[in-house]
Design a protein around this motif. Structure first.
Motif, PDB file in Angstrom:
ATOM      1  N   ASP A  21       0.837  -1.192   0.000  1.00 35.91           N
ATOM      2  CA  ASP A  21       0.000   0.000   0.000  1.00 35.91           C
ATOM      3  C   ASP A  21       0.876   1.249   0.000  1.00 35.91           C
ATOM      4  OD1 ASP A  21      -2.344  -1.459  -0.020  1.00 35.91           O
ATOM      5  OD2 ASP A  21      -2.695  -1.278   2.139  1.00 35.91           O
ATOM      6  N   MET A  22       2.145   1.051   0.388  1.00 32.60           N
ATOM      7  CA  MET A  22       3.115   2.139   0.388  1.00 32.60           C
ATOM      8  C   MET A  22       4.397   1.605  -0.263  1.00 32.60           C
ATOM      9  SD  MET A  22       2.547   3.462   4.296  1.00 32.60           S
ATOM     10  CE  MET A  22       2.589   1.847   5.055  1.00 32.60           C
ATOM     11  N   THR A  23       5.337   2.492  -0.492  1.00 38.55           N
ATOM     12  CA  THR A  23       6.648   2.075  -0.992  1.00 38.55           C
ATOM     13  C   THR A  23       7.720   2.754  -0.152  1.00 38.55           C
ATOM     14  OG1 THR A  23       6.779   3.871  -2.603  1.00 38.55           O
ATOM     15  CG2 THR A  23       5.857   1.762  -3.380  1.00 38.55           C
ATOM     16  N   MET A  24       8.936   2.249  -0.286  1.00 36.22           N
ATOM     17  CA  MET A  24      10.073   2.886   0.372  1.00 36.22           C
ATOM     18  C   MET A  24      11.318   2.682  -0.471  1.00 36.22           C
ATOM     19  SD  MET A  24      10.504   0.391   3.603  1.00 36.22           S
ATOM     20  CE  MET A  24      12.152  -0.204   3.796  1.00 36.22           C
ATOM     21  N   ASP A  25      12.187   3.660  -0.402  1.00 33.88           N
ATOM     22  CA  ASP A  25      13.456   3.578  -1.114  1.00 33.88           C
ATOM     23  C   ASP A  25      14.457   2.823  -0.252  1.00 33.88           C
ATOM     24  OD1 ASP A  25      12.434   5.094  -3.192  1.00 33.88           O
ATOM     25  OD2 ASP A  25      13.223   6.987  -2.393  1.00 33.88           O
ATOM     26  N   VAL A  26      15.261   2.000  -0.899  1.00 30.11           N
ATOM     27  CA  VAL A  26      16.349   1.303  -0.216  1.00 30.11           C
ATOM     28  C   VAL A  26      17.643   1.942  -0.699  1.00 30.11           C
ATOM     29  CG1 VAL A  26      17.470  -0.907   0.223  1.00 30.11           C
ATOM     30  CG2 VAL A  26      14.984  -0.808  -0.101  1.00 30.11           C
ATOM     31  N   ILE A  27      18.439   2.383   0.250  1.00 28.09           N
ATOM     32  CA  ILE A  27      19.659   3.128  -0.038  1.00 28.09           C
ATOM     33  C   ILE A  27      20.856   2.185  -0.040  1.00 28.09           C
ATOM     34  CG2 ILE A  27      21.149   5.035   0.736  1.00 28.09           C
ATOM     35  CD1 ILE A  27      18.240   5.855  -0.061  1.00 28.09           C
ATOM     36  N   ASN A  28      21.662   2.271  -1.075  1.00 28.43           N
ATOM     37  CA  ASN A  28      22.932   1.546  -1.118  1.00 28.43           C
ATOM     38  C   ASN A  28      23.899   2.318  -0.224  1.00 28.43           C
ATOM     39  OD1 ASN A  28      25.573   0.712  -1.769  1.00 28.43           O
ATOM     40  ND2 ASN A  28      24.959   0.126  -3.836  1.00 28.43           N
ATOM     41  N   PRO A  29      24.358   1.727   0.890  1.00 31.16           N
ATOM     42  CA  PRO A  29      25.210   2.478   1.810  1.00 31.16           C
ATOM     43  C   PRO A  29      26.569   2.846   1.226  1.00 31.16           C
ATOM     44  CG  PRO A  29      24.962   0.214   2.558  1.00 31.16           C
ATOM     45  CD  PRO A  29      24.055   0.391   1.380  1.00 31.16           C
ATOM     46  N   ALA A  30      26.990   2.161   0.188  1.00 30.72           N
ATOM     47  CA  ALA A  30      28.283   2.478  -0.427  1.00 30.72           C
ATOM     48  C   ALA A  30      28.217   3.758  -1.251  1.00 30.72           C
ATOM     49  CB  ALA A  30      28.755   1.322  -1.305  1.00 30.72           C
ATOM     50  N   THR A  31      27.039   4.037  -1.822  1.00 32.69           N
ATOM     51  CA  THR A  31      26.910   5.212  -2.686  1.00 32.69           C
ATOM     52  C   THR A  31      26.023   6.295  -2.092  1.00 32.69           C
ATOM     53  OG1 THR A  31      24.964   4.337  -3.837  1.00 32.69           O
ATOM     54  CG2 THR A  31      27.146   3.740  -4.733  1.00 32.69           C
ATOM     55  N   GLY A  32      25.175   5.911  -1.145  1.00 26.77           N
ATOM     56  CA  GLY A  32      24.210   6.861  -0.600  1.00 26.77           C
ATOM     57  C   GLY A  32      23.019   7.086  -1.506  1.00 26.77           C
ATOM     58  N   ASP A  33      22.965   6.368  -2.613  1.00 21.93           N
ATOM     59  CA  ASP A  33      21.881   6.523  -3.582  1.00 21.93           C
ATOM     60  C   ASP A  33      20.841   5.413  -3.426  1.00 21.93           C
ATOM     61  OD1 ASP A  33      23.188   8.702  -4.759  1.00 21.93           O
ATOM     62  OD2 ASP A  33      24.322   7.393  -6.120  1.00 21.93           O
TER      63      ASP A  33
END
Length: 181
Positions: free
Chosen positions: A16-28
């Motif tokens: 019902d929602m989404t979330m971004d997953v951040i690559n800790p090596a790039t911060g993206d």
């Protein structure tokens, strides 16, 4: 895999929602994944409860086979899972490959276990035995540092004992749990 879904009641569903997953090596952001709403969390628990009696009736040998099948599936996708672990968690690739190997190994170990009755007393004054039976639905809350391994540390024993399980991955490392589903 470019699109991830949640597994609820045997069906792959959007959140019902989404979330971004951040690559800790790039911060993206490397992927956007579904996020369950409270309604979906309740649905996951309700469907697990509804499935529990049928799952509890599955033979012990069949449950062991399901654990082995999960280990086989992880082995078949070991490279993909290791890369996902590295991207979502920041673990160096050799360590991520190790986590995948340990995960497969633990599942194979669980599939060798027995749950025999244990007789505590058997004499003229009485008979007492410990018998194992499924208890119901468990919720496995997964840590961020070993997301695949900890998930399967919870799945293996629950499945072997005849219990249904609902997984709640860490918000920083949900991708391997979704891939596992």
């Amino acid at each position: 895999m470019s699109e991830y879904k949640m597994l609820i009641g045997g069906n792959l569903v959007d959140g019902d929602m989404t979330m971004d997953v951040i690559n800790p090596a790039t911060g993206d952001t490397f992927v956007t994944v579904p996020r369950a709403s409270p309604r979906q969390a309740d649905a996951a628990i309700a469907t697990a409860k509804a499935a529990q009696p049928a799952w509890a009736a599955v033979s012990f040998d069949e449950r062991r086979e399901k654990i082995t099948q999960l280990a086989d599936a992880i082995a078949a996708r070991k490279d993909e899972l290791a890369r996902l672990l590295t991207m979502e968690q920041g673990k160096p690739l050799p360590e991520a490959q190790g986590e995948v190997a340990w995960t497969e190994g633990y599942l194979r170990h669980y599939a060798t276990l027995e749950l025999p009755d244990r007789v505590i007393q058997d004499d003229d004054s009485g008979y007492v035995a410990v018998r194992h039976k499924p208890l119901g639905v468990g919720v496995g809350i997964i840590a961020w540092n070993f997301p695949l391994l900890v998930a399967c540390w919870k799945i293996g024993p629950a499945v072997l004992a005849g219990n249904a399980i609902v997984l709640k991955p860490a918000p920083t490392t949900p991708v391997t749990a979704l891939a596992l589903g």
